[in-house]
Scaffold this motif. Structure first.
Motif, PDB file in Angstrom:
ATOM      1  N   VAL A 139       2.647 -16.739 -90.761  1.00  0.00           N
ATOM      2  CA  VAL A 139       2.236 -15.323 -90.752  1.00  0.00           C
ATOM      3  C   VAL A 139       3.292 -14.485 -91.463  1.00  0.00           C
ATOM      4  O   VAL A 139       4.489 -14.810 -91.448  1.00  0.00           O
ATOM      5  CB  VAL A 139       2.059 -14.798 -89.304  1.00  0.00           C
ATOM      6  CG1 VAL A 139       0.935 -15.517 -88.615  1.00  0.00           C
ATOM      7  CG2 VAL A 139       3.352 -14.957 -88.519  1.00  0.00           C
ATOM      8  N   PRO A 140       2.873 -13.390 -92.110  1.00  0.00           N
ATOM      9  CA  PRO A 140       3.844 -12.512 -92.780  1.00  0.00           C
ATOM     10  C   PRO A 140       4.871 -11.981 -91.790  1.00  0.00           C
ATOM     11  O   PRO A 140       4.539 -11.604 -90.672  1.00  0.00           O
ATOM     12  CB  PRO A 140       2.966 -11.386 -93.349  1.00  0.00           C
ATOM     13  CG  PRO A 140       1.592 -11.976 -93.428  1.00  0.00           C
ATOM     14  CD  PRO A 140       1.494 -12.929 -92.289  1.00  0.00           C
ATOM     15  N   LYS A 141       6.119 -11.948 -92.220  1.00  0.00           N
ATOM     16  CA  LYS A 141       7.182 -11.480 -91.341  1.00  0.00           C
ATOM     17  C   LYS A 141       7.208  -9.957 -91.239  1.00  0.00           C
ATOM     18  O   LYS A 141       7.672  -9.389 -90.263  1.00  0.00           O
ATOM     19  CB  LYS A 141       8.539 -11.987 -91.845  1.00  0.00           C
ATOM     20  CG  LYS A 141       8.637 -13.512 -91.964  1.00  0.00           C
ATOM     21  CD  LYS A 141       8.384 -14.186 -90.620  1.00  0.00           C
ATOM     22  CE  LYS A 141       8.559 -15.693 -90.710  1.00  0.00           C
ATOM     23  NZ  LYS A 141       7.480 -16.352 -91.479  1.00  0.00           N
ATOM     24  N   ALA A 142       6.716  -9.283 -92.289  1.00  0.00           N
ATOM     25  CA  ALA A 142       6.718  -7.819 -92.293  1.00  0.00           C
ATOM     26  C   ALA A 142       5.583  -7.334 -93.189  1.00  0.00           C
ATOM     27  O   ALA A 142       5.157  -8.042 -94.104  1.00  0.00           O
ATOM     28  CB  ALA A 142       8.063  -7.293 -92.793  1.00  0.00           C
ATOM     29  N   PRO A 143       5.057  -6.127 -92.918  1.00  0.00           N
ATOM     30  CA  PRO A 143       3.991  -5.586 -93.779  1.00  0.00           C
ATOM     31  C   PRO A 143       4.534  -5.285 -95.172  1.00  0.00           C
ATOM     32  O   PRO A 143       5.489  -4.506 -95.327  1.00  0.00           O
ATOM     33  CB  PRO A 143       3.579  -4.310 -93.044  1.00  0.00           C
ATOM     34  CG  PRO A 143       4.757  -3.931 -92.209  1.00  0.00           C
ATOM     35  CD  PRO A 143       5.397  -5.219 -91.818  1.00  0.00           C
ATOM     36  N   ALA A 146       3.814  -8.638-100.570  1.00  0.00           N
ATOM     37  CA  ALA A 146       3.909 -10.105-100.511  1.00  0.00           C
ATOM     38  C   ALA A 146       3.147 -10.648 -99.307  1.00  0.00           C
ATOM     39  O   ALA A 146       2.528 -11.716 -99.372  1.00  0.00           O
ATOM     40  CB  ALA A 146       5.373 -10.526-100.440  1.00  0.00           C
ATOM     41  N   GLY A 147       3.188  -9.895 -98.195  1.00  0.00           N
ATOM     42  CA  GLY A 147       2.462 -10.310 -97.004  1.00  0.00           C
ATOM     43  C   GLY A 147       0.959 -10.301 -97.227  1.00  0.00           C
ATOM     44  O   GLY A 147       0.253 -11.213 -96.786  1.00  0.00           O
ATOM     45  N   ILE A 148       0.465  -9.282 -97.914  1.00  0.00           N
ATOM     46  CA  ILE A 148      -0.970  -9.208 -98.233  1.00  0.00           C
ATOM     47  C   ILE A 148      -1.376 -10.360 -99.144  1.00  0.00           C
ATOM     48  O   ILE A 148      -2.429 -10.980 -98.970  1.00  0.00           O
ATOM     49  CB  ILE A 148      -1.305  -7.857 -98.899  1.00  0.00           C
ATOM     50  CG1 ILE A 148      -1.076  -6.702 -97.920  1.00  0.00           C
ATOM     51  CG2 ILE A 148      -2.745  -7.851 -99.401  1.00  0.00           C
ATOM     52  CD1 ILE A 148      -1.968  -6.750 -96.709  1.00  0.00           C
ATOM     53  N   THR A 149      -0.520 -10.671-100.098  1.00  0.00           N
ATOM     54  CA  THR A 149      -0.795 -11.790-100.999  1.00  0.00           C
ATOM     55  C   THR A 149      -0.854 -13.105-100.231  1.00  0.00           C
ATOM     56  O   THR A 149      -1.711 -13.960-100.484  1.00  0.00           O
ATOM     57  CB  THR A 149       0.289 -11.874-102.088  1.00  0.00           C
ATOM     58  OG1 THR A 149       0.314 -10.648-102.819  1.00  0.00           O
ATOM     59  CG2 THR A 149       0.006 -13.026-103.046  1.00  0.00           C
TER      60      THR A 149
END
Length: 203
Positions: A139-143, A146-149
């Motif tokens: 899971v993404p570590k922060a919004p 790169a997290g959306i990608t």
């Protein structure tokens, strides 16, 4: 309790021991009490009815303690005497295993050989540092952009397997969460060692 009963019956407490030794009288009085309360013995039809009920409830992944309470409530509603606790526990264990096999077999009937290959691919590391399953669980570590990608790539990876074509609206949400948590707890190596029926169903 013995003193209370003796007072109510106006007999010496010592006579209760002699009464308990008179098996025919003891059993006869039990039958009289059962008839007075309008309850049935735990018979084979009652066991079959309870087994069917537990099978349906077990498909919702209730814990054993909860199923035990539901079983006793079921018998109470049907005015059936409770059997020994270990009898109920045995039925719960049997029906939980039966429900588990039924659910996994039903899921597996929709999994094609091609889809099995795709699910197996999720558990292989190949030339990468992590398996595709690990990437899906990451899971993404922060919004961030790169997290959306990362989320987009994960969705694409899931869609490519073809697994979204399987309809699971019939499966209880509790059981879905149970299988999902199992996969989240296990790494790819552990899942490769799990029996195929459970592995593919959980994935």
């Amino acid at each position: 309790l013995a003193t209370f009963v003796a007072v109510q019956l106006d007999i010496p407490r010592e006579q209760l021991g002699a009464y308990a030794l008179q098996q025919w009288t003891f059993s006869h009085h039990q039958e009289q009490i059962r008839a007075y309360l309008h309850v049935e013995k735990f018979s084979k039809p009652a066991e079959d009815a309870l087994s069917d009920y537990l099978f349906q409830q077990a498909q919702q992944i209730h814990p054993t303690e909860s199923l035990f309470m539901q079983a006793t409530d079921f018998l109470k509603d049907k005015r059936i005497l409770n059997p020994a606790n270990d009898t109920i526990e045995r039925l719960i264990q049997t029906q939980r295993e039966k429900a588990r096999t039924y659910i996994l077999e039903k899921i597996n009937t929709e999994i094609t050989p091609l889809l099995r290959q795709e699910l197996d691919t999720l558990l292989t590391v190949e030339n990468q540092s992590y398996s595709k399953l690990y990437q899906i669980k990451d899971v993404p570590k922060a919004p961030s952009a790169a997290g959306i990608t990362l989320l987009s790539d994960k969705l694409t990876m899931i869609e490519k397997t073809g697994v979204l074509a399987i309809k699971l609206d019939w499966l209880n949400n509790n059981y879905k969460r149970h299988l999902s948590k199992y996969v989240n707890r296990c790494d790819a190596k552990r899942l490769r060692e799990v029996e195929p029926l459970y592995r593919y169903g959980a994935l």
